[in-house]
Motif scaffolding. Structure first.
Motif, PDB file in Angstrom:
ATOM      1  N   LEU A  89       1.555  -5.464   1.035  1.00  0.00           N
ATOM      2  CA  LEU A  89       0.468  -4.607   0.560  1.00  0.00           C
ATOM      3  C   LEU A  89       0.613  -4.259  -0.918  1.00  0.00           C
ATOM      4  CD1 LEU A  89       0.132  -2.250   3.650  1.00  0.00           C
ATOM      5  CD2 LEU A  89      -1.574  -3.904   2.868  1.00  0.00           C
ATOM      6  N   ARG A  90       1.780  -4.553  -1.491  1.00  0.00           N
ATOM      7  CA  ARG A  90       1.982  -4.260  -2.918  1.00  0.00           C
ATOM      8  C   ARG A  90       0.991  -5.023  -3.792  1.00  0.00           C
ATOM      9  NH1 ARG A  90       5.379  -8.299  -1.555  1.00  0.00           N
ATOM     10  NH2 ARG A  90       5.754  -9.994  -3.071  1.00  0.00           N
ATOM     11  N   HIS A  91       0.459  -6.125  -3.276  1.00  0.00           N
ATOM     12  CA  HIS A  91      -0.475  -6.920  -4.070  1.00  0.00           C
ATOM     13  C   HIS A  91      -1.806  -6.193  -4.301  1.00  0.00           C
ATOM     14  CE1 HIS A  91       2.334 -10.192  -3.852  1.00  0.00           C
ATOM     15  NE2 HIS A  91       2.217 -10.304  -2.547  1.00  0.00           N
ATOM     16  N   ALA A  92      -2.040  -5.117  -3.562  1.00  0.00           N
ATOM     17  CA  ALA A  92      -3.253  -4.321  -3.757  1.00  0.00           C
ATOM     18  C   ALA A  92      -2.960  -3.024  -4.508  1.00  0.00           C
ATOM     19  CB  ALA A  92      -3.893  -3.993  -2.412  1.00  0.00           C
ATOM     20  N   THR A  93      -1.742  -2.872  -5.017  1.00  0.00           N
ATOM     21  CA  THR A  93      -1.319  -1.604  -5.635  1.00  0.00           C
ATOM     22  C   THR A  93      -1.554  -1.611  -7.141  1.00  0.00           C
ATOM     23  OG1 THR A  93       0.401  -1.323  -3.946  1.00  0.00           O
ATOM     24  CG2 THR A  93       0.618  -0.019  -5.957  1.00  0.00           C
ATOM     25  N   TRP A  94      -2.073  -0.492  -7.622  1.00  0.00           N
ATOM     26  CA  TRP A  94      -2.192  -0.259  -9.063  1.00  0.00           C
ATOM     27  C   TRP A  94      -1.983   1.234  -9.283  1.00  0.00           C
ATOM     28  CZ3 TRP A  94      -2.811  -3.807 -12.947  1.00  0.00           C
ATOM     29  CH2 TRP A  94      -3.000  -3.279 -14.238  1.00  0.00           C
ATOM     30  N   HIS A  95      -1.036   1.571 -10.143  1.00  0.00           N
ATOM     31  CA  HIS A  95      -0.711   2.977 -10.368  1.00  0.00           C
ATOM     32  C   HIS A  95      -1.493   3.519 -11.563  1.00  0.00           C
ATOM     33  CE1 HIS A  95       2.407   3.220  -7.379  1.00  0.00           C
ATOM     34  NE2 HIS A  95       2.952   2.103  -7.837  1.00  0.00           N
ATOM     35  N   ALA A  96      -2.181   4.626 -11.333  1.00  0.00           N
ATOM     36  CA  ALA A  96      -2.896   5.341 -12.395  1.00  0.00           C
ATOM     37  C   ALA A  96      -2.239   6.700 -12.578  1.00  0.00           C
ATOM     38  CB  ALA A  96      -4.364   5.504 -12.029  1.00  0.00           C
ATOM     39  N   ASP A  97      -1.928   7.051 -13.800  1.00  0.00           N
ATOM     40  CA  ASP A  97      -1.189   8.282 -14.063  1.00  0.00           C
ATOM     41  C   ASP A  97      -1.902   9.517 -13.543  1.00  0.00           C
ATOM     42  OD1 ASP A  97       0.908   6.948 -15.255  1.00  0.00           O
ATOM     43  OD2 ASP A  97       0.117   7.161 -17.295  1.00  0.00           O
ATOM     44  N   TYR A  98      -3.241   9.511 -13.599  1.00  0.00           N
ATOM     45  CA  TYR A  98      -3.976  10.701 -13.186  1.00  0.00           C
ATOM     46  C   TYR A  98      -4.105  10.820 -11.665  1.00  0.00           C
ATOM     47  CZ  TYR A  98      -8.102   8.040 -11.801  1.00  0.00           C
ATOM     48  OH  TYR A  98      -8.955   7.195 -11.146  1.00  0.00           O
ATOM     49  N   LEU A  99      -3.806   9.736 -10.940  1.00  0.00           N
ATOM     50  CA  LEU A  99      -4.108   9.694  -9.511  1.00  0.00           C
ATOM     51  C   LEU A  99      -2.863   9.451  -8.659  1.00  0.00           C
ATOM     52  CD1 LEU A  99      -6.588   9.703  -7.535  1.00  0.00           C
ATOM     53  CD2 LEU A  99      -6.492   7.198  -7.651  1.00  0.00           C
ATOM     54  N   ASN A 100      -2.248   8.296  -8.836  1.00  0.00           N
ATOM     55  CA  ASN A 100      -1.096   7.895  -8.020  1.00  0.00           C
ATOM     56  C   ASN A 100       0.009   7.333  -8.908  1.00  0.00           C
ATOM     57  OD1 ASN A 100      -2.677   5.604  -8.641  1.00  0.00           O
ATOM     58  ND2 ASN A 100      -1.808   4.466  -6.927  1.00  0.00           N
ATOM     59  N   PRO A 101       0.585   8.142  -9.761  1.00  0.00           N
ATOM     60  CA  PRO A 101       1.601   7.628 -10.678  1.00  0.00           C
ATOM     61  C   PRO A 101       2.778   7.012  -9.926  1.00  0.00           C
ATOM     62  CG  PRO A 101       1.679  10.027 -10.574  1.00  0.00           C
ATOM     63  CD  PRO A 101       0.437   9.606  -9.851  1.00  0.00           C
ATOM     64  N   ALA A 102       3.457   6.092 -10.581  1.00  0.00           N
ATOM     65  CA  ALA A 102       4.564   5.385  -9.943  1.00  0.00           C
ATOM     66  C   ALA A 102       5.640   6.337  -9.442  1.00  0.00           C
ATOM     67  CB  ALA A 102       5.157   4.366 -10.919  1.00  0.00           C
ATOM     68  N   ARG A 103       5.810   7.461 -10.118  1.00  0.00           N
ATOM     69  CA  ARG A 103       6.850   8.393  -9.693  1.00  0.00           C
ATOM     70  C   ARG A 103       6.554   8.986  -8.313  1.00  0.00           C
ATOM     71  NH1 ARG A 103       3.804  11.225 -13.427  1.00  0.00           N
ATOM     72  NH2 ARG A 103       2.875  13.188 -12.653  1.00  0.00           N
ATOM     73  N   ALA A 104       5.282   8.953  -7.878  1.00  0.00           N
ATOM     74  CA  ALA A 104       4.936   9.470  -6.553  1.00  0.00           C
ATOM     75  C   ALA A 104       5.612   8.658  -5.456  1.00  0.00           C
ATOM     76  CB  ALA A 104       3.423   9.475  -6.366  1.00  0.00           C
ATOM     77  N   VAL A 105       5.808   7.368  -5.703  1.00  0.00           N
ATOM     78  CA  VAL A 105       6.494   6.525  -4.729  1.00  0.00           C
ATOM     79  C   VAL A 105       7.939   6.984  -4.578  1.00  0.00           C
ATOM     80  CG1 VAL A 105       7.191   4.177  -4.156  1.00  0.00           C
ATOM     81  CG2 VAL A 105       4.975   4.587  -5.256  1.00  0.00           C
ATOM     82  N   GLU A 106       8.594   7.262  -5.703  1.00  0.00           N
ATOM     83  CA  GLU A 106       9.970   7.737  -5.662  1.00  0.00           C
ATOM     84  C   GLU A 106      10.067   9.092  -4.975  1.00  0.00           C
ATOM     85  OE1 GLU A 106      11.171   7.842  -9.714  1.00  0.00           O
ATOM     86  OE2 GLU A 106      10.894   5.667 -10.039  1.00  0.00           O
ATOM     87  N   GLN A 107       9.033   9.899  -5.092  1.00  0.00           N
ATOM     88  CA  GLN A 107       9.009  11.205  -4.446  1.00  0.00           C
ATOM     89  C   GLN A 107       8.554  11.126  -2.990  1.00  0.00           C
ATOM     90  OE1 GLN A 107       6.268  12.984  -7.230  1.00  0.00           O
ATOM     91  NE2 GLN A 107       7.913  13.885  -8.471  1.00  0.00           N
ATOM     92  N   ARG A 108       8.290   9.916  -2.532  1.00  0.00           N
ATOM     93  CA  ARG A 108       7.872   9.661  -1.144  1.00  0.00           C
ATOM     94  C   ARG A 108       6.576  10.403  -0.784  1.00  0.00           C
ATOM     95  NH1 ARG A 108      12.384   7.126   0.938  1.00  0.00           N
ATOM     96  NH2 ARG A 108      11.608   7.117   3.062  1.00  0.00           N
ATOM     97  N   ILE A 109       5.663  10.436  -1.748  1.00  0.00           N
ATOM     98  CA  ILE A 109       4.344  11.018  -1.496  1.00  0.00           C
ATOM     99  C   ILE A 109       3.433   9.924  -0.945  1.00  0.00           C
ATOM    100  CG2 ILE A 109       2.317  12.077  -2.566  1.00  0.00           C
ATOM    101  CD1 ILE A 109       4.219  13.291  -4.642  1.00  0.00           C
ATOM    102  N   PRO A 110       2.861  10.109   0.233  1.00  0.00           N
ATOM    103  CA  PRO A 110       2.074   9.041   0.873  1.00  0.00           C
ATOM    104  C   PRO A 110       0.656   8.943   0.330  1.00  0.00           C
ATOM    105  CG  PRO A 110       2.177  10.946   2.315  1.00  0.00           C
ATOM    106  CD  PRO A 110       2.985  11.297   1.096  1.00  0.00           C
ATOM    107  N   ASN A 111       0.458   8.112  -0.650  1.00  0.00           N
ATOM    108  CA  ASN A 111      -0.877   7.882  -1.220  1.00  0.00           C
ATOM    109  C   ASN A 111      -1.442   6.579  -0.661  1.00  0.00           C
ATOM    110  OD1 ASN A 111      -0.885  10.187  -2.871  1.00  0.00           O
ATOM    111  ND2 ASN A 111       0.238   9.124  -4.482  1.00  0.00           N
ATOM    112  N   GLN A 112      -2.505   6.669   0.123  1.00  0.00           N
ATOM    113  CA  GLN A 112      -3.083   5.485   0.759  1.00  0.00           C
ATOM    114  C   GLN A 112      -3.754   4.547  -0.240  1.00  0.00           C
ATOM    115  OE1 GLN A 112      -1.435   5.428   3.560  1.00  0.00           O
ATOM    116  NE2 GLN A 112      -3.195   5.042   4.894  1.00  0.00           N
ATOM    117  N   VAL A 113      -4.122   5.048  -1.417  1.00  0.00           N
ATOM    118  CA  VAL A 113      -4.741   4.178  -2.409  1.00  0.00           C
ATOM    119  C   VAL A 113      -3.777   3.072  -2.838  1.00  0.00           C
ATOM    120  CG1 VAL A 113      -4.036   5.488  -4.470  1.00  0.00           C
ATOM    121  CG2 VAL A 113      -6.194   4.204  -4.474  1.00  0.00           C
ATOM    122  N   ASP A 114      -2.476   3.282  -2.639  1.00  0.00           N
ATOM    123  CA  ASP A 114      -1.492   2.245  -2.973  1.00  0.00           C
ATOM    124  C   ASP A 114      -1.667   0.994  -2.118  1.00  0.00           C
ATOM    125  OD1 ASP A 114      -0.506   4.151  -4.670  1.00  0.00           O
ATOM    126  OD2 ASP A 114       1.333   4.553  -3.545  1.00  0.00           O
TER     127      ASP A 114
END
Length: 516
Positions: free
Chosen positions: A344-369
């Motif tokens: 599913l990483r092939h559909a991932t794009w991180h936007a700072d205002y929405l789902n910044p990459a650091r959210a993954v490290e914080q284990r925040i579940p963002n479905q937009v990823d």
């Protein structure tokens, strides 16, 4: 650029451009202060729909576009009615009266199902709360509910502990995303650099009875015009594993890379289920991504009697399911499941205002990823409430009733000399045509086309149409447990009456026409 003087003058004098009092406007906002308005308005809407459902003695009124267009064009959207009752009266005239009602037992056309009440409750709740499922901070528990339903579906399929997925708008989007993931995985395995030359080498194999969205997805993904190769089917309109193996070998001989095989569990035209175990074996041997389009057949996942028809689906790399087809959910309610969540990483794009990459490290579940969409409705709630109120066995029992009715309909058609039927149904679709003995092929074609159009114009029933081996056919798609054998027999009689009238009339005209 400034507006023309005439338009500026009109805007100044048009009373509809006068500013609405803010207090009046806020009366329509759904807030703690407007709950009485909310209750009254929704109750009025529910009562109108209930009244129309009770009054509908046929699935359609037969209204044509030319009938409805003037009514809708006449509505002045700049002049509000300012009254819920008046707006609902108008809505009855422009929509409710002439809507197509899938709940009616003689709606037999497309893959549209009647819906269950717990799902309608979910629709009301999700619309009012208006969660957006792209990020945790817009949805909270909604994200976890969707993820739990994805896990539940993956378990039902048997995809294993690394599986994941996301809800989508429908099967077309699910198939598109599956082929995007397959494309990127194939490029990575083959070491292909991005670019037109690499894309031109990729091929997708699907059956001749597969869904058109496969070809559409290939085009959207930038593949070549010949990227989709169609594999022959057998007499039951299922993909032939021997033909698939030959096509995979032929692609290799031509220096091409098969990025995916798309098998189907419930084709749109025939309801056929491809031989999934043998197809999975071929894909595993060739190292090819297997996608199973089970948009239609996914109801078998909860069938008490027919789950075995999906044997082999557990070996897929990705699976499309449409709950809004055979789980009796309102549109839209679909999902894409994958065997390996890492794809599913092939559909991932991180936007700072929405789902910044650091959210993954914080284990925040963002479905937009995981999703091709950003803003996305909480459609999962409808299925959640359905399972919590009814349970999966009850949903599967409804689907079994539909499949039983399709078998009865096949027996009626097979025994009726007025008709010929193409295949015995694996699910609930029947393709057939009116064809009494002794009529020319072109007359049979035209008579079936006429019968479908005349039936729709009467509104007494709705059936679909398709082409099989170049000839026009009719199609029943049964998804309503309320449809009885008597309903099917009555619709067949109507078809025969319309087709017979057309054939007799045209024959008489041709006989009376002098030979020139």
């Amino acid at each position: 650029m400034s507006l023309p003087a005439a338009l500026v003058s009109a805007a100044r004098t048009d009373p509809t451009t006068a500013r609405t009092d803010p207090t009046t406007a806020r009366e329509h906002l759904f807030t703690a202060g407007t709950l009485d308005h909310y209750r009254t308005a929704l109750t009025a809407g529910i009562e109108r729909v209930a009244h129309r459902i009770a009054a509908a003695d046929r699935p359609f009124t037969g209204a044509a576009p030319a009938d409805l267009a003037p009514r809708i064009e006449a509505v002045d959207l700049d002049r509000p009615l300012a009254d819920t009752g008046a707006a609902l009266d108008e809505l009855h005239d422009v929509y409710l009266r002439d809507a197509v009602y899938f709940h009616h037992p003689r709606y037999l056309a497309h893959l549209n199902c009647p819906v269950v009440i717990p799902a309608l409750l979910g629709e009301a709740v999700l619309s009012a709360v208006n969660s957006s499922l792209d990020t945790w901070d817009q949805s909270a528990g909604g994200t976890l509910i969707e993820r739990r339903l994805i896990d539940w579906t993956a378990q039902r399929i048997g995809l294993g502990p690394a599986a994941d997925g996301v809800f989508t708008s429908g099967g077309t989007q699910s198939n598109l995303q599956a082929l995007l993931l397959a494309r990127e995985e194939a490029r990575a395995r083959a070491g292909l650099r991005p670019g037109p030359a690499a894309l031109a080498r990729l091929r997708v194999l699907t059956s001749a009875a597969g869904h058109f969205s496969v070809q559409k997805a290939a085009r959207l993904l930038g593949l070549g015009p010949d990227a989709v190769r169609v594999v022959d089917t057998d007499g039951q309109r299922r993909m032939r594993p021997d033909a698939l193996a030959r096509e995979i070998a032929r692609c290799r001989e031509d220096g091409l890379l098969v990025m995916a095989v798309v098998a189907t569990a419930g084709t749109t035209d025939f309801g056929s289920i491809d031989p999934l175990p043998r197809i999975a074996d071929s894909c595993a041997a060739a190292g090819v991504w297997l996608h199973v389009d089970a948009a239609y057949g996914c109801g078998l996942l909860v069938s008490p009697t027919r789950r075995h028809l999906l044997d082999g689906i557990e070996w897929a790399d990705s699976v499309t399911v449409d709950y809004h087809k055979s789980f009796f959910q309102p549109v839209s309610s679909s999902a894409l499941l994958v065997r390996d969540r890492r794809t599913l990483r092939h559909a991932t794009w991180h936007a700072d205002y929405l789902n910044p990459a650091r959210a993954v490290e914080q284990r925040i579940p963002n479905q937009v990823d995981k999703s091709l969409q950003t803003t996305r409705r909480f459609d999962a709630l409808k299925l959640w409430l359905t399972l919590r109120v009814m349970g999966p066995d009850a949903v599967g029992t409804l689907f079994d009733e539909v499949l039983d009715r399709a078998e009865q309909a096949w027996q009626l058609l097979a025994a009726d000399p007025r008709f010929e039927v193409v295949t015995r149904p694996a699910l609930s679709t029947l393709v057939f045509r009116w064809r009494p003995a002794g009529l020319a092929a072109d007359l049979v074609d035209d008579a079936n086309l006429y019968a479908r159009e005349a039936l729709a114009a009467s509104g007494a029933a709705l059936v679909a149409g398709t082409r099989v081996d170049g000839a026009h056919h009719l199609k029943f798609t049964l998804l309503n447990p309320e449809t009885t054998e008597d309903d099917v027999a009555a619709v067949l009689d109507l078809i025969a009456q319309h087709a017979g009238w057309y054939a007799r009339t045209r024959t008489a005209d041709e006989l009376s026409c002098p030979v020139g």
